[in-house]
Scaffold this active site. Sequence first.
Site, PDB file in Angstrom:
ATOM      1  N   CYS A   2       0.872  -1.165   0.000  1.00  0.00           N
ATOM      2  CA  CYS A   2       0.000   0.000   0.000  1.00  0.00           C
ATOM      3  C   CYS A   2       0.908   1.213   0.000  1.00  0.00           C
ATOM      4  CB  CYS A   2      -0.930   0.006   1.211  1.00  0.00           C
ATOM      5  SG  CYS A   2      -2.054   1.427   1.231  1.00  0.00           S
ATOM      6  N   GLU A 110      -4.312   0.612  -6.113  1.00  0.00           N
ATOM      7  CA  GLU A 110      -3.516  -0.580  -6.419  1.00  0.00           C
ATOM      8  C   GLU A 110      -3.535  -0.793  -7.933  1.00  0.00           C
ATOM      9  OE1 GLU A 110      -1.504  -1.977  -4.627  1.00  0.00           O
ATOM     10  OE2 GLU A 110      -2.143  -1.833  -2.536  1.00  0.00           O
TER      11      GLU A 110
END
Length: 246
Positions: A2, A110
């Site tokens: 992340c 993402e």
Amino acid sequence: MCFSVNVNLVKEEIEDRYGVDFPDKYRYEPSYYYHAFSLPEIPAICSGNPGTARLLKWGLIPPWVKSSEDADAIRMKTFNARSESIETKPSFSSSFKSRRCLIPVKGFFEWQHVGEEKIPWYIYSKDIEIFTLAGLYSEWLNRQSGEVISTFTIITTDANELLAEIHNSKKRMPAILTGDEERRWIDLSITPPEAAVMLKPCSPDILKAHTVGPLVNNRYANRNTPEVIREYARGSSNNQANLFHS
């Protein structure tokens, strides 16, 4: 992993959402796109003073690091901490015991691998505008300058079904805390084994996701704009923009 988050939150939103004061309003700059490698300062609520939001720099520097050169090197490797190893890994073990924090976000990004293409996705909550990632923080003393630098890392865990489809190269996701877990995560009477139970993949039912446009990949552009999170319909062969909206 992340490494990219949306923290486009004004000071009052953070104060109201978490019931805290946020005194450092002049240095804080809300942004639709924070990227770890730019080493931004991001708001957090820390176990050491849970009634106050403060700014932490992304990339955790453990307290045992000796030189600024070593600090610069290690923080490029500590943007994330794997939930499976934070209790034993020297970079994170002391913070897991006594320096846990909440990272407020509106969403995160993402990339999905489809053949040779990397497709950017934006992931956010179905039901609440602001949700919380589990983090660790550290206070590091630069012995050369005397400056104390406050840093953090975001904890990751195995991907749930939604993130496994999107983040299909690593199959990881940030550890997302529920409302009750937020309070308990920064309560240091909760032991590390008890805290570790919270670091699990969240239900995919609480999240939504859509593909976003090429702006997010342009490091030279201004990505602090609503356009960076706007839904972007791709060509028919990869048209998955609405795949996870139901």
